[in-house]
Motif scaffolding. Structure first.
Motif, mmCIF file in Angstrom:
data_model
loop_
_atom_site.group_PDB
_atom_site.id
_atom_site.type_symbol
_atom_site.label_atom_id
_atom_site.label_comp_id
_atom_site.label_asym_id
_atom_site.label_seq_id
_atom_site.Cartn_x
_atom_site.Cartn_y
_atom_site.Cartn_z
ATOM 1 N N ASP A 184 0.821 -1.212 0.000
ATOM 2 C CA ASP A 184 0.000 0.000 0.000
ATOM 3 C C ASP A 184 0.849 1.253 0.000
ATOM 4 O OD1 ASP A 184 -2.578 -1.196 0.031
ATOM 5 O OD2 ASP A 184 -2.253 -1.742 2.129
ATOM 6 N N GLY A 185 2.171 1.118 -0.216
ATOM 7 C CA GLY A 185 3.065 2.267 -0.284
ATOM 8 C C GLY A 185 3.608 2.654 1.080
ATOM 9 N N VAL A 186 4.154 3.869 1.152
ATOM 10 C CA VAL A 186 4.673 4.385 2.429
ATOM 11 C C VAL A 186 3.493 4.587 3.383
ATOM 12 C CG1 VAL A 186 5.894 6.285 3.548
ATOM 13 C CG2 VAL A 186 6.612 5.502 1.270
ATOM 14 N N GLU A 187 3.648 4.101 4.618
ATOM 15 C CA GLU A 187 2.531 4.217 5.567
ATOM 16 C C GLU A 187 3.036 4.549 6.965
ATOM 17 O OE1 GLU A 187 0.519 0.453 5.516
ATOM 18 O OE2 GLU A 187 1.851 -0.416 7.030
ATOM 19 N N VAL A 188 2.149 5.207 7.724
ATOM 20 C CA VAL A 188 2.401 5.533 9.134
ATOM 21 C C VAL A 188 1.300 4.890 9.959
ATOM 22 C CG1 VAL A 188 2.460 7.384 10.858
ATOM 23 C CG2 VAL A 188 3.604 7.688 8.656
ATOM 24 N N ILE A 189 1.692 4.218 11.039
ATOM 25 C CA ILE A 189 0.721 3.603 11.957
ATOM 26 C C ILE A 189 0.798 4.348 13.289
ATOM 27 C CG2 ILE A 189 0.015 1.501 13.158
ATOM 28 C CD1 ILE A 189 1.387 -0.109 10.936
ATOM 29 N N ILE A 190 -0.343 4.812 13.759
ATOM 30 C CA ILE A 190 -0.412 5.537 15.037
ATOM 31 C C ILE A 190 -1.231 4.714 16.031
ATOM 32 C CG2 ILE A 190 -1.176 7.632 16.216
ATOM 33 C CD1 ILE A 190 -0.768 9.161 13.638
ATOM 34 N N TYR A 226 -2.184 5.128 7.779
ATOM 35 C CA TYR A 226 -2.218 6.129 6.702
ATOM 36 C C TYR A 226 -1.265 5.636 5.613
ATOM 37 C CZ TYR A 226 -3.786 8.633 10.867
ATOM 38 O OH TYR A 226 -4.430 8.996 12.032
ATOM 39 N N SER A 227 -1.812 5.239 4.442
ATOM 40 C CA SER A 227 -0.984 4.637 3.386
ATOM 41 C C SER A 227 -1.038 5.462 2.088
ATOM 42 C CB SER A 227 -1.471 3.214 3.103
ATOM 43 O OG SER A 227 -1.469 2.444 4.286
ATOM 44 N N ASN A 228 -0.079 5.142 1.176
ATOM 45 C CA ASN A 228 0.127 5.863 -0.077
ATOM 46 C C ASN A 228 0.609 7.287 0.191
ATOM 47 O OD1 ASN A 228 0.177 6.088 -2.923
ATOM 48 N ND2 ASN A 228 -1.900 6.952 -2.978
#
Length: 241
Positions: free
Chosen positions: A166-172, A182-184
């Motif tokens: 899903d590309g670059v992502e941040v997990i909070i 939060y992906s793409n």
């Protein structure tokens, strides 16, 4: 029989009569004294027994009263203890409820300004990018390339992944059982692992790093997902687009 026997008896009584009478009197006195002493001992024994019985009765009454007072005191103490425990449990329950209500929110702030292009689906749906059917475990939010992406709720950055499907992502991790993904994103993210963020903090911008949905008809977008525990859930429970 000797005719002189009666005369002898009479003569004996005349001579020894005083001593005979004295002996008989002494015997009578001795008998009366013995009977009197026996009656006195019996009377004293009865008095002692009655006294002991009375003392035992008084002691029993005092013991019963003492036990009754002790029992009342114990019951009262037990009632006070139960009441205190009940109040403590009630306060603890209220405190826990207040704590939960303060930490668990039921809504998010919008992570990006855009529109809903594809909703959550646990059932397989068709993807133009891969010409295949698979679930969409999140929202695809249509927006312009470079649009700022913001944290939906206060939390702590758990991961910053740069090479996913899903590309670059941040997990909070929002530390209330919920996590947001939060992906793409554009590779130049604004946060790092372990960083604490608040709702509305810019964490990056929309990019073109996804492989799963790079060629969907709706074009540039943010893929936004919600985890409850280890399971993906419909973001519509927490946010409206």
């Amino acid at each position: 029989m000797n005719k002189n026997f009666p005369n002898k008896v009479v003569n004996f009584l005349k001579k020894e009569g005083f001593y005979v009478i004295l002996f008989v009197c002494l015997c009578i006195v001795a008998v009366v004294a013995a009977v009197t002493v026996k009656d006195s001992k019996h009377s004293n024994t009865s008095s002692v027994q009655q006294s002991n019985v009375a003392q035992n009765n008084n002691l029993s009454k005092k013991t019963a009263k003492s036990q009754e007072k002790s029992s009342m005191g114990y019951d009262n103490a037990l009632q006070v203890k139960k009441s205190a425990n009940s109040q403590s449990q009630s306060k603890s329950s209220k405190s826990n409820s207040q704590s939960v209500s303060k930490t668990v929110r039921t809504s998010f702030e919008k992570p990006v300004n855009g529109t809903l292009a594809r909703g959550y689906s646990g059932d397989p749906v068709y993807w133009d990018s891969t010409a295949s059917y698979r679930p969409n475990l999140g929202y695809d939010l249509k927006c312009d390339l470079g649009t700022p992406v913001m944290a939906a709720m206060n939390g702590k950055v758990e991961e910053v992944n740069t090479s996913t499907q899903d590309g670059v992502e941040v997990i909070i991790d929002h530390q209330n059982g919920l996590k947001t993904v939060y992906s793409n994103l554009d590779p130049k993210v604004k946060v790092s692992k372990g960083q604490t963020v608040t709702a509305g903090t810019v964490i990056g911008s929309v990019g073109k790093t996804t492989l799963r949905s790079a060629y969907e008809k709706y074009g540039d977008h943010l893929h936004f997902a919600v985890l409850n525990g280890n399971n993906f859930v419909d973001p519509g429970k927490y946010i409206k687009y």
